[in-house]
Design a protein around this motif. Structure first.
Motif, PDB file in Angstrom:
ATOM      1  N   GLY A  16       0.785  -1.231   0.000  1.00  0.00           N
ATOM      2  CA  GLY A  16       0.000   0.000   0.000  1.00  0.00           C
ATOM      3  C   GLY A  16       0.817   1.282   0.000  1.00  0.00           C
ATOM      4  N   THR A  19      -0.571   3.707  -2.572  1.00  0.00           N
ATOM      5  CA  THR A  19      -1.895   4.227  -2.181  1.00  0.00           C
ATOM      6  C   THR A  19      -1.714   5.370  -1.190  1.00  0.00           C
ATOM      7  OG1 THR A  19      -2.844   2.037  -2.451  1.00  0.00           O
ATOM      8  CG2 THR A  19      -4.127   3.591  -1.138  1.00  0.00           C
ATOM      9  N   ARG A 156      -4.669  -8.436  -1.700  1.00  0.00           N
ATOM     10  CA  ARG A 156      -4.939  -7.084  -2.236  1.00  0.00           C
ATOM     11  C   ARG A 156      -4.429  -6.972  -3.674  1.00  0.00           C
ATOM     12  NH1 ARG A 156      -2.472  -3.715   2.773  1.00  0.00           N
ATOM     13  NH2 ARG A 156      -4.147  -3.957   4.280  1.00  0.00           N
ATOM     14  N   ASN A 203      -0.170  -1.782   8.081  1.00  0.00           N
ATOM     15  CA  ASN A 203      -1.558  -1.475   7.690  1.00  0.00           C
ATOM     16  C   ASN A 203      -2.410  -2.723   7.472  1.00  0.00           C
ATOM     17  OD1 ASN A 203      -0.831  -2.440   5.215  1.00  0.00           O
ATOM     18  ND2 ASN A 203      -0.911  -0.477   4.159  1.00  0.00           N
ATOM     19  N   ASP A 205      -4.490  -4.139   9.288  1.00  0.00           N
ATOM     20  CA  ASP A 205      -5.885  -3.941   9.686  1.00  0.00           C
ATOM     21  C   ASP A 205      -6.361  -2.495   9.505  1.00  0.00           C
ATOM     22  OD1 ASP A 205      -6.243  -6.645  10.555  1.00  0.00           O
ATOM     23  OD2 ASP A 205      -4.979  -6.145  12.283  1.00  0.00           O
ATOM     24  N   LEU A 206      -5.683  -1.774   8.642  1.00  0.00           N
ATOM     25  CA  LEU A 206      -6.087  -0.371   8.442  1.00  0.00           C
ATOM     26  C   LEU A 206      -6.714  -0.190   7.063  1.00  0.00           C
ATOM     27  CD1 LEU A 206      -3.040   1.737   9.755  1.00  0.00           C
ATOM     28  CD2 LEU A 206      -5.117   1.112  10.979  1.00  0.00           C
ATOM     29  N   THR A 207      -7.696   0.666   6.980  1.00  0.00           N
ATOM     30  CA  THR A 207      -8.245   1.033   5.671  1.00  0.00           C
ATOM     31  C   THR A 207      -7.331   2.137   5.099  1.00  0.00           C
ATOM     32  OG1 THR A 207      -9.579   2.817   6.570  1.00  0.00           O
ATOM     33  CG2 THR A 207     -10.617   0.633   6.486  1.00  0.00           C
ATOM     34  N   PRO A 208      -7.411   2.380   3.782  1.00  0.00           N
ATOM     35  CA  PRO A 208      -6.615   3.472   3.215  1.00  0.00           C
ATOM     36  C   PRO A 208      -6.869   4.805   3.921  1.00  0.00           C
ATOM     37  CG  PRO A 208      -7.502   2.112   1.461  1.00  0.00           C
ATOM     38  CD  PRO A 208      -8.116   1.607   2.749  1.00  0.00           C
ATOM     39  N   LYS A 209      -8.124   5.017   4.312  1.00  0.00           N
ATOM     40  CA  LYS A 209      -8.471   6.273   4.986  1.00  0.00           C
ATOM     41  C   LYS A 209      -7.774   6.379   6.346  1.00  0.00           C
ATOM     42  CE  LYS A 209     -12.663   8.848   5.848  1.00  0.00           C
ATOM     43  NZ  LYS A 209     -14.086   8.756   6.075  1.00  0.00           N
ATOM     44  N   GLU A 210      -7.757   5.245   7.046  1.00  0.00           N
ATOM     45  CA  GLU A 210      -7.125   5.247   8.371  1.00  0.00           C
ATOM     46  C   GLU A 210      -5.608   5.449   8.276  1.00  0.00           C
ATOM     47  OE1 GLU A 210     -10.225   2.300  10.789  1.00  0.00           O
ATOM     48  OE2 GLU A 210      -8.637   1.420   9.560  1.00  0.00           O
ATOM     49  N   GLN A 211      -5.000   4.814   7.260  1.00  0.00           N
ATOM     50  CA  GLN A 211      -3.543   4.985   7.166  1.00  0.00           C
ATOM     51  C   GLN A 211      -3.180   6.414   6.745  1.00  0.00           C
ATOM     52  OE1 GLN A 211      -1.737   2.161   4.493  1.00  0.00           O
ATOM     53  NE2 GLN A 211      -2.341   3.254   2.667  1.00  0.00           N
TER      54      GLN A 211
END
Ligand code: DC
Length: 224
Positions: A16, A19, A156, A203, A205-211
């Protein structure tokens, strides 16, 4: 002295980095540079011209004949190899299979690093790769080192490739990632290691928004 901001993002394959790098660049209005795309474009040239990677003369000649250019649109990577658009081809499996070998060649790395350093001389940039915080910009304003569970990474990347029309199995994607992780971390020339001052970002367990929120929080002190 230049006081532009350089954000270096390193880490394993398919965890990611791009991203996050794209999202950060977009949010901050920085230039995004995908250093892996450069190694991939060089790999295309090596494949097409059957460059003998063990022959320093052949490698040097090839590098002299390779001209790469980024053109930015919507913060996506658009790269040309000798004026030919190769942005889709760099993602093909045949390139992924060879890129670790090509990027392990010292002369290739020296040339790419030189070009990357030039790009970050005066602009605010976000650059992702494997050696950005250690070799390309050891004095980067901020460094992230990204990681995630290998199975999650393979899933992914698999979904992304299938969505782009590739015919590939999850096992093949997993194997390619494992191979690249091994090769990237054990090669002699600037192997993938975490810079001591890099912030670890797992990441799994993280969404793109959270990271993105995590990273923006770390960048904030450096913005006026
Ligand atoms: O980020 P990516 O998966 O597109 O990178 C492709 C390959 O290029 C990767 O397996 C290792 C190499 N690479 C590198 O050695 N140094 C960089 N700064 C970026 C990529």
């Amino acid at each position: 002295m230049s006081d532009n901001i350089v954000i270096a993002i390193d880490g394993y394959s398919s965890c990611g980095k791009s991203t996050l790098a794209k999202a950060l660049a977009k949010k901050l209005h920085f230039v995004y540079i995908d250093s892996g795309a450069m190694y991939r474009a060089v790999t295309i040239y090596f494949i097409r011209h059957q460059v003998d990677m063990d022959n320093p003369q052949a490698v040097s000649e090839a590098l002299n004949n390779i001209h790469l250019n980024f053109h930015s649109r919507d913060y996506e990577t658009h790269i040309t190899l000798n004026d030919e658009e190769v942005s889709a081809e760099i993602r093909e499996m045949k390139v992924s299979e060879q890129v670790s070998a090509v990027s392990a060649i010292k002369a290739v790395r020296d040339e790419m690093v030189k070009q990357q350093q030039r790009m970050g001389q005066s602009k605010n940039i976000v650059m992702d790769g494997r050696d950005i915080g250690t070799t390309v910009f050891p004095k980067a304003t901020l460094k992230f080192f990204m990681t995630a569970d290998p199975k999650v990474r393979a899933e992914r990347r698999y979904k992304e490739m299938i969505a782009n029309g590739a015919q590939i199995s999850l096992e093949e994607v997993f194997e390619n990632l494992a191979h690249r992780d091994y090769s990237d971390t054990t090669r002699k020339e600037s192997p993938l290691v975490r810079a001591e001052d890099a912030i670890i970002l797992d990441n799994t367990d993280l969404t793109p928004k959270e990271q993105l929120a995590f990273a923006l929080d770390k960048v904030k002190p450096f913005l006026q």
